[in-house]
Design an enzyme around this catalytic site. Sequence first.
Site, PDB file in Angstrom:
ATOM      1  N   ASP A 119      -4.953  22.023   9.050  1.00 28.97           N
ATOM      2  CA  ASP A 119      -5.587  21.084   8.157  1.00 28.97           C
ATOM      3  C   ASP A 119      -6.297  21.547   6.889  1.00 28.97           C
ATOM      4  OD1 ASP A 119      -5.563  18.152   7.415  1.00 28.97           O
ATOM      5  OD2 ASP A 119      -5.480  17.843   9.349  1.00 28.97           O
ATOM      6  N   TYR A 169       0.164  10.181   4.160  1.00 26.83           N
ATOM      7  CA  TYR A 169       0.177  10.387   5.460  1.00 26.83           C
ATOM      8  C   TYR A 169       0.957  11.257   5.909  1.00 26.83           C
ATOM      9  CZ  TYR A 169      -2.093   5.822   4.487  1.00 26.83           C
ATOM     10  OH  TYR A 169      -2.601   4.905   4.010  1.00 26.83           O
ATOM     11  N   ARG A 170       0.815  12.409   6.312  1.00 27.38           N
ATOM     12  CA  ARG A 170       1.689  13.428   6.925  1.00 27.38           C
ATOM     13  C   ARG A 170       2.424  12.874   8.116  1.00 27.38           C
ATOM     14  NH1 ARG A 170      -3.102  16.286   9.682  1.00 27.38           N
ATOM     15  NH2 ARG A 170      -2.734  15.899  11.820  1.00 27.38           N
ATOM     16  N   GLU A 173      -1.128   1.068  -5.429  1.00 27.86           N
ATOM     17  CA  GLU A 173      -1.232   2.505  -5.822  1.00 27.86           C
ATOM     18  C   GLU A 173      -0.069   2.608  -6.931  1.00 27.86           C
ATOM     19  OE1 GLU A 173      -1.568   1.853  -2.702  1.00 27.86           O
ATOM     20  OE2 GLU A 173      -3.610   3.129  -2.230  1.00 27.86           O
ATOM     21  N   TRP A 199      -1.812   8.140   9.745  1.00 28.21           N
ATOM     22  CA  TRP A 199      -2.654   7.376   8.861  1.00 28.21           C
ATOM     23  C   TRP A 199      -4.152   7.511   9.812  1.00 28.21           C
ATOM     24  CZ3 TRP A 199       1.485   3.328   8.488  1.00 28.21           C
ATOM     25  CH2 TRP A 199       1.653   2.731   9.505  1.00 28.21           C
ATOM     26  N   ASN A 254       0.729  -1.160   0.176  1.00 31.15           N
ATOM     27  CA  ASN A 254      -0.151   0.029  -0.131  1.00 31.15           C
ATOM     28  C   ASN A 254       0.775   1.348  -0.221  1.00 31.15           C
ATOM     29  OD1 ASN A 254      -2.858   0.949   0.199  1.00 31.15           O
ATOM     30  ND2 ASN A 254      -1.884   2.241   1.724  1.00 31.15           N
TER      31      ASN A 254
HETATM   32  C1  LIG Z   1      -1.729  16.624   0.689  1.00 24.67           C
HETATM   33  C2  LIG Z   1      -2.361  15.666   1.355  1.00 24.67           C
HETATM   34  C3  LIG Z   1      -2.248  15.215   2.597  1.00 24.67           C
HETATM   35  C4  LIG Z   1      -2.871  14.211   3.178  1.00 24.67           C
HETATM   36  N1  LIG Z   1      -2.736  14.044   4.521  1.00 24.67           N
HETATM   37  C5  LIG Z   1      -3.191  12.708   5.042  1.00 24.67           C
HETATM   38  C6  LIG Z   1      -2.906  12.471   6.362  1.00 24.67           C
HETATM   39  O1  LIG Z   1      -2.043  13.059   7.159  1.00 24.67           O
HETATM   40  N2  LIG Z   1      -3.650  11.235   6.940  1.00 24.67           N
HETATM   41  C7  LIG Z   1      -4.610  10.413   6.166  1.00 24.67           C
HETATM   42  O2  LIG Z   1      -4.811   9.438   6.775  1.00 24.67           O
HETATM   43  N3  LIG Z   1      -4.700  10.833   4.872  1.00 24.67           N
HETATM   44  C8  LIG Z   1      -4.339  11.909   4.464  1.00 24.67           C
HETATM   45  N4  LIG Z   1      -4.251  12.238   2.815  1.00 24.67           N
HETATM   46  C9  LIG Z   1      -5.442  11.636   2.025  1.00 24.67           C
HETATM   47  C10 LIG Z   1      -4.737  10.247   1.908  1.00 24.67           C
HETATM   48  O3  LIG Z   1      -3.559  10.350   1.111  1.00 24.67           O
HETATM   49  C11 LIG Z   1      -5.815   9.442   0.857  1.00 24.67           C
HETATM   50  O4  LIG Z   1      -7.174   9.411   1.819  1.00 24.67           O
HETATM   51  C12 LIG Z   1      -5.318   8.054   0.411  1.00 24.67           C
HETATM   52  O5  LIG Z   1      -6.655   7.449  -0.188  1.00 24.67           O
HETATM   53  C13 LIG Z   1      -4.728   7.398   1.339  1.00 24.67           C
HETATM   54  O6  LIG Z   1      -4.313   6.114   1.002  1.00 24.67           O
HETATM   55  P1  LIG Z   1      -5.011   4.436   1.349  1.00 24.67           P
HETATM   56  O7  LIG Z   1      -6.374   4.909   0.529  1.00 24.67           O
HETATM   57  O8  LIG Z   1      -4.054   3.740   0.577  1.00 24.67           O
HETATM   58  O9  LIG Z   1      -5.134   4.705   2.694  1.00 24.67           O
HETATM   59  C14 LIG Z   1      -3.900  13.386   2.419  1.00 24.67           C
HETATM   60  C15 LIG Z   1      -4.112  13.812   1.150  1.00 24.67           C
HETATM   61  C16 LIG Z   1      -3.362  14.704   0.609  1.00 24.67           C
HETATM   62  C17 LIG Z   1      -3.667  15.036  -0.882  1.00 24.67           C
HETATM   63 MN   LIG Z   2      -4.451   2.019  -0.565  1.00 23.87          MN
END
Ligand SMILES: Cc1cc2nc3c(=O)[nH]c(=O)nc-3n(C[C@H](O)[C@H](O)[C@H](O)COP(=O)(O)O)c2cc1C
Ligand SMILES: [Mn+2]
Length: 497
Positions: free
Chosen positions: A279, A173-174, A230, A187, A169
Site C-alpha cells: 500500500d 477505491y482499488r 466529484e 472502500w 459519488n
Molecule cells: C492511487 C490511489 C488509490 C487509492 N485507493 C484507495 C482505496 O483502495 N480505498 C480507499 O478507500 N481510498 C483510496 N484512495 C483514496 C480515496 O480515493 C480518497 O480518499 C477519495 O477522497 C475517496 O473518495 P470519497 O471521498 O468520495 O470517498 C486512493 C487514492 C489514490 C490516489
Molecule cells: Mn465523495
Amino acid sequence: MAALRDLREWIALLEREGELVRISAEVDPHLEITEITDRVVKAGGPALLFENPRSSHPLLINQFGTERRMCLALGVESLDEAGERIGEVLEMQPPEGLVEKVRGLKKLKSIADSQPKGVRSGPVQEVVLTGDEVDLGLLPVQTCWPGDAAPFITLPAVITKDPRTGGRNVGMYRLQVLGPNATAMHWQIHKDGRADYLLADGRMDVAVALGLDPVTAYTASAPLPKHVDELMLAGFLRGEPVELVQAKTVDLEVPANAEIVLEGYIAKDELTEEGPFGDHTGYYTPPEQFPVFHVEAMTMRRDAIYPSIVVGKPPAEDAWLGKATERIFLPAIRMSVPELVDYDLPVAGAFHNCCLVSIRKSYPGQAQKVMHAIWGLGLLSLTKAVVVVDEWVDVHDYEEVFFRVCANVDPQRDILLSEGPLDHLDHAPTRQFYGGKLGIDATHKGPAEGARPWPEEIRMSDEVRRLVDERWGEYGIGDAVVGDDGRREALRQLLRR
Ligand SMILES: Cc1cc2nc3c(=O)[nH]c(=O)nc-3n(C[C@H](O)[C@H](O)[C@H](O)COP(=O)(O)O)c2cc1C
Ligand SMILES: [Mn+2]
C-alpha cells in the site's frame, strides 16, 4: 485552452510535450511493470505507455508522476492556480460596478457549466460484453508487489448513488481481481462509497470507469464532502462539463469518453477477504473483509487503453495526486479556519500521518484551536500529527519547520496529546481506526501562554546587507555563496554530515 476530452487527448498532449515514452517490448504486468515504473517515477521520468503488456490492451502508467505533468493534467501553471480559481468562487462578494458584475457573472457561469451533461452515446460503449463474455483477464491488470494477493485495478473511478438522495459519488477505491467477473471493493471505513453501501439494502448498482481525461481521474481521489459530486469539481476544473452516458445494465450514468467501464452490483453483506496489498503507507495491508463487486457488463472502446498506478513506500506516483489535493483544497480550508496561512502534507507522511500548518496567531491557545480544527475537517480529521508554526515560517521547508519545533517548543507546555479516528491503513495504533493524536505548538508564545518574554530572531540589518552586496566584488571571495539561497545550501551540506 480547451479541456482535454479523454485519455487519448491527454496521451497526445503528453507526447507533444516530450512527457511520454512508448514501450513496444513485451512486458509482464505481474511485478515487472512495477519495477520498471518505480525506477522511472523515482528518477522523475516520463509517463509510460506499455503497448505490449501480455494483453491486447495497452497500459498507461506514471501519467501523474511529476509536478509538471500534474500541472499539465489540470491545465494550470502551478497547482496553487487551481486552488485559487476555487477560492475566487468561494470568496465571491456581491459585485460592485459593471466590471465587477461582469466578472461575477463569468464566475457564476463557470459554476453552472460544472454540472455533468448527459449525452446519447459515447465511445466507451463501442464494445459491450455481457454474461460469459465478461472477462477481467482481458485487461493487463498489474500484480504490483510480490506479497500482493492477486492483480489489483489501481486507478479506478468507482461510481455509486446515495440511496436516500440519489446523489452521485465518485471515489478511487482499488479493486482486487477475484475471477473473470468479480473483484473486491476496497472502500475504506471513512469513505463516501462505503456510506452509500451502508444505506443500501439488498443489491446496490456500481459502475467503475477506467481511462479518463486526467482531471476527472484526479477528482475521483479528491476528498469532497459527501453531498458534493466529484464530477462537478471535474467540470469546474476542466471548464467544461463531463459528458455522461446511461450505463447499459445498471441505473447509473458513466463517463461517455472513458476507455473502459465495468458495470455490476454489490450485494449487502456479501464479503470477501481482500489483501494483502503493498500500500501507499509503504507496508502491506493485511487481509481484511470487503464487499464483492460482481461485474455483469464490460463496455469499452475498440482499442481501449488500460490506466494503472503503482503505490508503495513514498514517494511514488500518487505523491502528486496528493499534492494537487493539498493545493486545491487550501482555499476551502481557509473558509472555516481563516487564520490558516498555508499547510503542507509531507509525502513521506503518506498524507494522513502529518500536517504542517502556519497560522496568523492573534490570541493565546490559537495553535491548539487550529489543531482541533484540522482534526475536525473532512478526511484531514484522520491526521495523526499536526505541527503549528507562525505565519512567517515556510511550511514547505521541512528544515525550517524542524528548526522551529526544536527552538520554540517546551514539551511540557506545547505538546497536545489527543485521540480520535485514524486512517484505515494506519498499522501503528493498538486498535484499528482509533488512537492517539499529537499536536505540536511551535509558534511563538506570549505571557498569557505562560512564557517568559519571547526573544527576537537574529537578522542582519538591511543597511549592512546592502553594503555587503555592493562591496562583495571587492572582497575577492567569488560569487559562489551569496544571499539566502547560498546560506541554505551551506546549511544543507552541514546537515548531511
Ligand atoms: C492511487 C490511489 C488509490 C487509492 N485507493 C484507495 C482505496 O483502495 N480505498 C480507499 O478507500 N481510498 C483510496 N484512495 C483514496 C480515496 O480515493 C480518497 O480518499 C477519495 O477522497 C475517496 O473518495 P470519497 O471521498 O468520495 O470517498 C486512493 C487514492 C489514490 C490516489
Ligand atoms: Mn465523495
